[in-house]
Motif scaffolding. Sequence first.
Motif, mmCIF file in Angstrom:
data_model
loop_
_atom_site.group_PDB
_atom_site.id
_atom_site.type_symbol
_atom_site.label_atom_id
_atom_site.label_comp_id
_atom_site.label_asym_id
_atom_site.label_seq_id
_atom_site.Cartn_x
_atom_site.Cartn_y
_atom_site.Cartn_z
ATOM 1 N N ILE A 194 0.833 -1.205 0.000
ATOM 2 C CA ILE A 194 0.000 0.000 0.000
ATOM 3 C C ILE A 194 0.867 1.254 0.000
ATOM 4 C CG2 ILE A 194 -1.609 1.375 1.385
ATOM 5 C CD1 ILE A 194 -2.790 -1.307 2.389
ATOM 6 N N VAL A 195 1.843 1.294 0.898
ATOM 7 C CA VAL A 195 2.658 2.503 1.063
ATOM 8 C C VAL A 195 3.575 2.731 -0.128
ATOM 9 C CG1 VAL A 195 4.382 3.628 2.512
ATOM 10 C CG2 VAL A 195 2.543 2.333 3.578
ATOM 11 N N ARG A 196 4.233 1.682 -0.590
ATOM 12 C CA ARG A 196 5.242 1.851 -1.649
ATOM 13 C C ARG A 196 4.655 1.851 -3.050
ATOM 14 N NH1 ARG A 196 9.991 -2.359 -0.446
ATOM 15 N NH2 ARG A 196 8.216 -3.780 -0.735
ATOM 16 N N ASP A 197 3.617 1.022 -3.260
ATOM 17 C CA ASP A 197 3.110 0.842 -4.618
ATOM 18 C C ASP A 197 1.727 1.441 -4.848
ATOM 19 O OD1 ASP A 197 5.434 -0.647 -5.012
ATOM 20 O OD2 ASP A 197 4.442 -2.551 -4.560
ATOM 21 N N GLY A 198 1.031 1.813 -3.766
ATOM 22 C CA GLY A 198 -0.313 2.344 -3.928
ATOM 23 C C GLY A 198 -1.296 1.316 -4.443
ATOM 24 N N SER A 199 -1.131 0.059 -4.000
ATOM 25 C CA SER A 199 -2.044 -0.992 -4.439
ATOM 26 C C SER A 199 -2.079 -2.103 -3.392
ATOM 27 C CB SER A 199 -1.610 -1.580 -5.789
ATOM 28 O OG SER A 199 -0.393 -2.295 -5.659
ATOM 29 N N LEU A 200 -3.049 -2.997 -3.554
ATOM 30 C CA LEU A 200 -3.127 -4.185 -2.703
ATOM 31 C C LEU A 200 -3.838 -5.284 -3.467
ATOM 32 C CD1 LEU A 200 -6.333 -4.285 -1.722
ATOM 33 C CD2 LEU A 200 -5.559 -2.657 -0.030
ATOM 34 N N ALA A 201 -3.734 -6.505 -2.957
ATOM 35 C CA ALA A 201 -4.427 -7.637 -3.564
ATOM 36 C C ALA A 201 -5.779 -7.815 -2.890
ATOM 37 C CB ALA A 201 -3.592 -8.901 -3.416
ATOM 38 N N THR A 202 -6.836 -7.878 -3.681
ATOM 39 C CA THR A 202 -8.178 -8.090 -3.129
ATOM 40 C C THR A 202 -8.338 -9.557 -2.733
ATOM 41 O OG1 THR A 202 -9.134 -8.573 -5.290
ATOM 42 C CG2 THR A 202 -9.092 -6.268 -4.596
ATOM 43 N N LEU A 203 -9.444 -9.868 -2.074
ATOM 44 C CA LEU A 203 -9.685 -11.232 -1.608
ATOM 45 C C LEU A 203 -9.700 -12.223 -2.767
ATOM 46 C CD1 LEU A 203 -10.314 -13.027 0.848
ATOM 47 C CD2 LEU A 203 -12.744 -12.593 0.434
ATOM 48 N N ASP A 204 -10.157 -11.777 -3.941
ATOM 49 C CA ASP A 204 -10.208 -12.682 -5.093
ATOM 50 C C ASP A 204 -8.927 -12.654 -5.929
ATOM 51 O OD1 ASP A 204 -10.405 -10.240 -6.337
ATOM 52 O OD2 ASP A 204 -12.396 -10.577 -7.190
ATOM 53 N N GLY A 205 -7.893 -11.946 -5.425
ATOM 54 C CA GLY A 205 -6.601 -11.974 -6.090
ATOM 55 C C GLY A 205 -6.344 -10.864 -7.085
ATOM 56 N N ALA A 206 -7.299 -9.989 -7.307
ATOM 57 C CA ALA A 206 -7.099 -8.873 -8.230
ATOM 58 C C ALA A 206 -6.265 -7.778 -7.572
ATOM 59 C CB ALA A 206 -8.450 -8.318 -8.674
ATOM 60 N N SER A 207 -5.750 -6.870 -8.389
ATOM 61 C CA SER A 207 -4.973 -5.739 -7.878
ATOM 62 C C SER A 207 -5.874 -4.512 -7.797
ATOM 63 C CB SER A 207 -3.784 -5.451 -8.791
ATOM 64 O OG SER A 207 -3.028 -4.354 -8.303
ATOM 65 N N LEU A 208 -5.879 -3.867 -6.630
ATOM 66 C CA LEU A 208 -6.708 -2.684 -6.406
ATOM 67 C C LEU A 208 -5.812 -1.491 -6.132
ATOM 68 C CD1 LEU A 208 -9.557 -1.406 -5.751
ATOM 69 C CD2 LEU A 208 -9.077 -2.000 -3.363
ATOM 70 N N ALA A 209 -5.964 -0.417 -6.902
ATOM 71 C CA ALA A 209 -5.218 0.813 -6.649
ATOM 72 C C ALA A 209 -5.796 1.492 -5.418
ATOM 73 C CB ALA A 209 -5.303 1.745 -7.856
ATOM 74 N N ILE A 210 -4.922 1.958 -4.511
ATOM 75 C CA ILE A 210 -5.387 2.579 -3.282
ATOM 76 C C ILE A 210 -4.364 3.601 -2.802
ATOM 77 C CG2 ILE A 210 -4.368 0.767 -1.836
ATOM 78 C CD1 ILE A 210 -6.803 1.099 0.054
ATOM 79 N N HIS A 211 -4.856 4.742 -2.373
ATOM 80 C CA HIS A 211 -4.005 5.758 -1.734
ATOM 81 C C HIS A 211 -4.356 5.793 -0.263
ATOM 82 C CE1 HIS A 211 -2.086 9.500 -0.613
ATOM 83 N NE2 HIS A 211 -3.242 9.882 -0.096
ATOM 84 N N ALA A 212 -3.338 5.786 0.598
ATOM 85 C CA ALA A 212 -3.583 5.808 2.038
ATOM 86 C C ALA A 212 -2.707 6.862 2.710
ATOM 87 C CB ALA A 212 -3.316 4.439 2.642
ATOM 88 N N ASP A 213 -3.369 7.805 3.396
ATOM 89 C CA ASP A 213 -2.644 8.752 4.243
ATOM 90 C C ASP A 213 -2.326 8.126 5.594
ATOM 91 O OD1 ASP A 213 -2.932 11.158 2.496
ATOM 92 O OD2 ASP A 213 -5.060 10.807 2.882
ATOM 93 N N THR A 214 -3.188 7.214 6.029
ATOM 94 C CA THR A 214 -3.051 6.582 7.335
ATOM 95 C C THR A 214 -3.454 5.122 7.233
ATOM 96 O OG1 THR A 214 -3.671 6.746 9.681
ATOM 97 C CG2 THR A 214 -5.372 7.291 8.071
ATOM 98 N N ILE A 215 -2.802 4.286 8.042
ATOM 99 C CA ILE A 215 -3.071 2.851 8.029
ATOM 100 C C ILE A 215 -3.463 2.416 9.432
ATOM 101 C CG2 ILE A 215 -2.057 0.557 7.718
ATOM 102 C CD1 ILE A 215 -0.366 1.740 5.478
ATOM 103 N N CYS A 216 -4.567 1.696 9.528
ATOM 104 C CA CYS A 216 -5.083 1.261 10.821
ATOM 105 C C CYS A 216 -4.486 -0.080 11.234
ATOM 106 C CB CYS A 216 -6.611 1.143 10.762
ATOM 107 S SG CYS A 216 -7.347 0.595 12.327
ATOM 108 N N LEU A 217 -4.005 -0.110 12.470
ATOM 109 C CA LEU A 217 -3.569 -1.346 13.109
ATOM 110 C C LEU A 217 -4.541 -1.598 14.254
ATOM 111 C CD1 LEU A 217 0.251 -0.541 13.421
ATOM 112 C CD2 LEU A 217 -0.958 -1.481 11.453
ATOM 113 N N HIS A 218 -5.430 -2.534 14.123
ATOM 114 C CA HIS A 218 -6.457 -2.727 15.141
ATOM 115 C C HIS A 218 -5.831 -3.098 16.479
ATOM 116 C CE1 HIS A 218 -9.590 -3.052 11.878
ATOM 117 N NE2 HIS A 218 -10.147 -2.236 12.758
#
Length: 250
Positions: A194-218
């Motif tokens: 997320i931080v370096r590439d601005g993306s993540l893998a969805t549950l079904d394995g696809a690539s999702l573009a995402i911008h994050a200013d903050t990341i939650c650690l529960h």
Amino acid sequence: MVVDLNADLGEGGGHDEEILDYVSSANIACGWHAGDADTMRQCVLWALARGVAIGAHPSYPDRQYFGRTEMTIAPDAVYAGVLYQIGALQAIARGEGAKLRHVKPHGALYNQAACDDALAAAIVSAVRVADPTLSVVGLAGGALVRTARAAGLKALDEAFADRRYRADGTLVPRNTAGALIDDEAQALAQVLRIVRDGSLATLDGASLAIHADTICLHGDSEHAVAFARLIRLELGRHGITVAPCPPAPP
């Protein structure tokens, strides 16, 4: 490269003080899904001692189900409830010489506001009345952050270290198999991507573009402190600074 790490506190998970050593922002439960005046004050004091930015974590009135039950509540009632909860934490923080920096809704209120413009507008209105310099934290790309920006407030796009995503950018519901990431290596890999590439893998394995200013650690999960420690260490090893998001201008 800089990112904010946030954790939800005052929810009875038992890791609040420990996890504050690894995050830069804290979202403190305001009593409607968890917490009370004593826990709010204690979390404020712990955050102050570590220089962690303090924010309100308002919810639906749902202590029985921890604020995770979807509700249909009139926007005026949502506005009043969010304003009430922000005000409670504001008063406690002020009494300790602290100032709130942000507001992040909790649970079902958070998820519904990411998709419901009227609900998002009610929350944004409450934040603006409470203090227009407060930042609004919401699901990256969702209705809440869009509405906040349209209203002239600062909004922070949030992503999650330990949650899986659907192809439309919404979170996989907690009652769905695979919704939660309970493996440290997988959580770390998601954060770094997320931080370096601005993306993540969805549950079904696809690539999702995402911008994050903050990341939650529960902060209430079984692995909360271990996740936080590992992620903070590895971000540093990759040259990524962890720091609170700059406050909105007065």
